[in-house]
Design a protein around this motif. Structure first.
Motif, PDB file in Angstrom:
ATOM      1  N   ALA B  45       0.833  -1.214   0.000  1.00 53.82           N
ATOM      2  CA  ALA B  45       0.000   0.000   0.000  1.00 53.82           C
ATOM      3  C   ALA B  45       0.863   1.258   0.000  1.00 53.82           C
ATOM      4  N   ASN B  46       2.069   1.146   0.545  1.00 54.01           N
ATOM      5  CA  ASN B  46       2.977   2.291   0.594  1.00 54.01           C
ATOM      6  C   ASN B  46       3.943   2.324  -0.590  1.00 54.01           C
ATOM      7  N   GLY B  47       3.667   1.497  -1.600  1.00 46.79           N
ATOM      8  CA  GLY B  47       4.458   1.585  -2.824  1.00 46.79           C
ATOM      9  C   GLY B  47       5.388   0.421  -3.094  1.00 46.79           C
ATOM     10  N   GLY B  48       5.475  -0.550  -2.205  1.00 49.97           N
ATOM     11  CA  GLY B  48       6.339  -1.708  -2.424  1.00 49.97           C
ATOM     12  C   GLY B  48       5.795  -2.611  -3.528  1.00 49.97           C
ATOM     13  N   THR B  49       6.704  -3.307  -4.201  1.00 53.25           N
ATOM     14  CA  THR B  49       6.300  -4.199  -5.295  1.00 53.25           C
ATOM     15  C   THR B  49       6.803  -5.611  -5.025  1.00 53.25           C
ATOM     16  N   ILE B  50       5.895  -6.569  -5.099  1.00 53.53           N
ATOM     17  CA  ILE B  50       6.253  -7.977  -4.883  1.00 53.53           C
ATOM     18  C   ILE B  50       6.855  -8.537  -6.169  1.00 53.53           C
TER      19      ILE B  50
END
Lengths: 373, 55
Positions: B45-50
């Motif tokens: 939600a804070n911009g991280g990408t899996i």
């Protein structure tokens, strides 16, 4: 049934009516169970310490400290262990930064507080504390129902380096119920330092807020790298008690205490004593480079499907030899709250072979399964 | 704080490999009651990408 959940015949010295159940709401309040270890360093990080108690820092604070389990406790209490928080780098948190020590409570365990009912009982928090830094500190009781609610109390450490027992009482919240489930519904928070945004006046009436709130009267415990504070003997009782009527600390057997902690954390193998090749799980080779090994069943059902982390060297023991393990992960197809399958990356297996996952000449190698709140 | 998250596939489902900034590594189930999975959701939600290498 654990002894301490029986009606308290013979336990009336705790001051309870004869039909009162006495399972402690706070788990491991004597700080005796420490599955993860006995020394923990934090810097711009949060994490668990002794079982069920964790240190949390939020953005705006660094929280550079070392937390250890100590054999230092108030005399003539039966308490033996405590937790020490020692500041490593002095700081003044900014904005909404916080440094705090807490226990998070599951909804299933806080039903006796009757939040959301028309006439909830009082509750009393009691704990022992010792610090070189005297002054005013604060405890926040933070309810996490559909709306965040809290009460906030000051307590005073009067004498340096002297164990003092603190007792705080409040009336339950009539406005917002706490769901009866396995989620986090209440926190007991010992604030250590906060930035200006999160400092408010203490209140014994439930107020609405979903963030950490430290008393504006409280000292900044993190203002000197020589500061240290100890906690032990934490108990949360239903009812209104004072220093003369508070029941004695609700001691459990070590085994019962450990069992209750294992709903949230299980270390396998449990101790480093014994051999250097203790078996962690057993299973079979699923191809040449993958072994599926199960811990089945858990000795205690965990709160939810746990996460896994490993430390140290492991190997797969198979007929006629062993292969080193280069990685372990959860097998999501077959893991749950009562059993757990570990996918072990290894080599030189024959598909269908029976195998053990065991330590590889490393008596302290272990796996941690975490279902904490 | 989370540094990286990678999806790890089993035969019929998946989990996550999470590496924190302090170097600790966790294998995390896809389960909303798991605290590490809740942290993954917040991180995304804070911009991280899996990272998803595919099944």
């Amino acid at each position: 049934m654990a002894l301490n959940t029986l009606p308290n015949a013979g336990l009336t010295n705790r001051g309870y009516p004869s039909d009162r159940l006495v399972t402690p709401i706070i788990i491991n309040g004597d700080m005796s169970v420490a599955q993860r270890g006995t020394s923990f360093s934090f810097s711009s990080s949060s994490g668990f310490t002794v079982d069920r108690f964790d240190f949390e820092r939020t953005s705006g604070a660094t929280g550079d400290c070392t937390i250890t389990q100590e054999s230092d406790a108030p005399s003539n209490t039966g308490l033996v262990k405590s937790v020490k928080i020692a500041v490593d780098t002095a700081e003044t948190p900014t904005g909404g930064g916080n440094c705090l020590f807490q226990q998070k409570l599951e909804g299933f365990n806080v039903a006796p507080l009757e939040h959301g009912q028309s006439n909830p009982p009082s509750a009393t928090l009691s704990f022992w504390v010792k610090s070189n830094k005297t002054g005013t500190y604060s405890v926040q009781v933070k309810a996490e129902g559909s709306t965040g609610r809290y009460v906030l109390f000051d307590y005073t450490i009067s004498s340096a380096n002297t164990w003092e027992k603190k007792i705080i009482t409040w009336v339950g919240d009539t406005s917002v119920a706490l769901d009866y489930d396995s989620s986090r519904r209440l926190r007991v928070i010992w604030h250590l330092a906060s930035g200006p945004n999160d400092k408010v006046s203490p209140t014994s009436s439930w107020a609405t807020s979903s963030i950490f709130q430290m008393s504006s009267n409280a000292v900044n415990f993190f203002d000197d790298a020589s500061n240290e504070i100890y906690f032990t003997g934490v108990q949360l009782e239903v009812g209104e008690f004072d220093s003369t009527s508070i029941p004695a600390f609700p001691f459990e057997s070590f085994a019962n205490n450990l069992n209750r902690c294992m709903r949230y954390c299980q270390k396998n193998p449990q101790t480093s004593s014994g051999g250097d090749y203790k078996v962690t799980a057993s299973g079979f080779a699923d191809g040449a480079s993958l072994a599926l090994c199960s811990i089945n069943p858990f000795s205690v059902e965990m709160r939810t499907v746990p996460s896994l982390t490993s430390s140290g060297s492991f190997r797969i023991h198979k007929s006629g030899g062993a292969s080193s393990v280069s990685g372990v992960t959860i097998d999501s197809d077959t893991s749950g709250s009562t059993s757990f399958t570990i996918r072990c990356t290894t080599s030189s297996l024959t598909s269908g072979q029976g195998v053990f996952l065991e330590q590889s000449n490393d008596s302290d190698a272990h796996i941690i399964l975490d279902a904490e709140l | 704080m989370i540094n990286t998250v990678k999806k790890i596939y089993s035969k019929n489902s998946f989990s996550y490999k999470v590496i924190y900034t302090d170097g600790t590594e966790w294998s995390v189930p896809h389960n909303e009651e798991n605290r590490h999975y809740q942290e993954i959701l917040e991180w995304v939600a804070n911009g991280g990408t899996i990272t998803d290498p595919g099944a």
